[in-house]
Design a protein around this motif. Structure first.
Motif, short mmCIF file in Angstrom:
data_model
loop_
_atom_site.label_atom_id
_atom_site.label_comp_id
_atom_site.label_asym_id
_atom_site.label_seq_id
_atom_site.Cartn_x
_atom_site.Cartn_y
_atom_site.Cartn_z
N HIS A 5 33.74 -39.11 4.00
CA HIS A 5 32.46 -40.12 4.25
C HIS A 5 33.19 -41.34 4.13
CE1 HIS A 5 30.47 -36.18 2.83
NE2 HIS A 5 29.51 -36.60 4.10
N ILE A 8 34.61 -41.92 7.61
CA ILE A 8 33.77 -42.41 8.72
C ILE A 8 33.17 -43.49 8.36
CG2 ILE A 8 31.43 -41.20 9.43
CD1 ILE A 8 32.80 -38.27 8.54
N GLU A 9 32.83 -43.99 7.22
CA GLU A 9 32.00 -45.06 7.06
C GLU A 9 32.80 -46.28 7.63
OE1 GLU A 9 30.61 -45.94 2.89
OE2 GLU A 9 28.95 -44.28 3.00
N GLU A 12 32.65 -46.32 11.30
CA GLU A 12 31.29 -46.66 11.84
C GLU A 12 31.28 -48.24 11.84
OE1 GLU A 12 26.39 -46.04 10.70
OE2 GLU A 12 28.13 -45.09 9.56
N ALA A 16 30.84 -50.46 15.30
CA ALA A 16 29.46 -50.94 15.26
C ALA A 16 29.31 -51.96 16.59
CB ALA A 16 29.28 -51.68 14.03
N GLU A 21 30.52 -45.89 19.87
CA GLU A 21 29.88 -44.96 19.14
C GLU A 21 28.99 -43.74 19.77
OE1 GLU A 21 27.15 -48.60 18.45
OE2 GLU A 21 29.10 -47.97 19.08
N SER A 68 29.10 -40.56 17.06
CA SER A 68 27.87 -41.08 15.96
C SER A 68 27.49 -39.70 15.37
CB SER A 68 26.94 -41.67 16.78
OG SER A 68 26.34 -41.11 17.65
N PHE A 71 28.18 -40.07 11.67
CA PHE A 71 27.90 -41.04 10.75
C PHE A 71 26.42 -40.72 9.86
CE2 PHE A 71 28.98 -44.07 14.34
CZ PHE A 71 30.26 -43.81 14.29
N GLY A 72 26.75 -40.73 8.74
CA GLY A 72 25.69 -40.07 7.93
C GLY A 72 25.67 -38.48 7.67
#
Length: 201
Positions: A5, A8-9, A12, A16, A21, A68, A71-72
């Motif tokens: 994570h 990946i953050e 991201e 952006a 993405e 994407s 993401f999350g």
């Protein structure tokens, strides 16, 4: 939050508002690709923007997926983590975020193993993931638990298994942890993990 994570953050943030993405990465299996000698598994290969990245895993997938998607995402199982690894490596190749995203050729196996053996000489080693070459070469140094180790060596499937992720997250700030081969290149570059791949391309 795992090291996955964190990586990946970071990706991201880099992507952006770039439009990348929303790009589609094609994931497949490349049985003919050169492979790193350390991790055990199959080469899952991603393609994006004319570039490719690999991740060695026991659970490769074939899919077309947006960058994407990660993401999350919880990345709750090895299959999802392996796919994320291939996507991260592929996008890292496209954006020139990391070097050595492809494995060396077999003629470099011997020198690589010799250099790694010197790097960990005299240290107790714990293997995170299945790595038969190192199980043989470092047999007298390998210990049964990360608590007893001076150094953790991490392979591809060690990055994706539940036990491997838990081990890495617990010890990466406490013990020297070396991530091996191209599978770890993208994640290592994004969050500054120690990466070993001296002959990668």
């Amino acid at each position: 939050m795992s090291f996955w994570h964190d990586a990946i953050e970071r990706l991201e943030i880099i992507l952006a508002h770039s439009g990348c993405e929303d790009g589609i990465v094609t994931l497949g299996v490349n049985c003919d690709a050169d492979a790193c000698q350390y991790p055990k598994g199959t080469c899952m290969e991603g393609r994006f923007g004319g570039q490719s990245g690999q991740f060695i895993t026991d659970e490769p997938i074939r899919a077309n997926t947006r960058i994407s998607f990660m993401f999350g995402a919880p990345l709750a199982n090895p299959k999802q983590r392996g796919a994320a690894g291939a996507i991260i490596n592929t996008v890292s190749a496209f954006l020139c975020l990391s070097r050595r995203l492809r494995p060396c050729t077999p003629d470099s196996y011997g020198p690589c193993l010799a250099e790694l053996s010197r790097e960990v000489a005299g240290k107790k080693v714990y293997l995170v993931g299945s790595m038969p070459v190192l199980e043989r070469a470092l047999a007298e140094q390998i210990v049964d638990s990360p608590e007893a180790a001076d150094i953790l060596l991490v392979g591809g499937d060690g990055m994706t298994s539940d036990a491997g992720v838990a081990c890495i997250d617990e010890y990466r700030e406490k013990k020297r942890t070396i991530f091996l081969g191209p599978s770890a290149s993208g994640v290592s570059g994004l969050i500054n993990l120690e990466h070993w791949c001296p002959y990668g391309r």
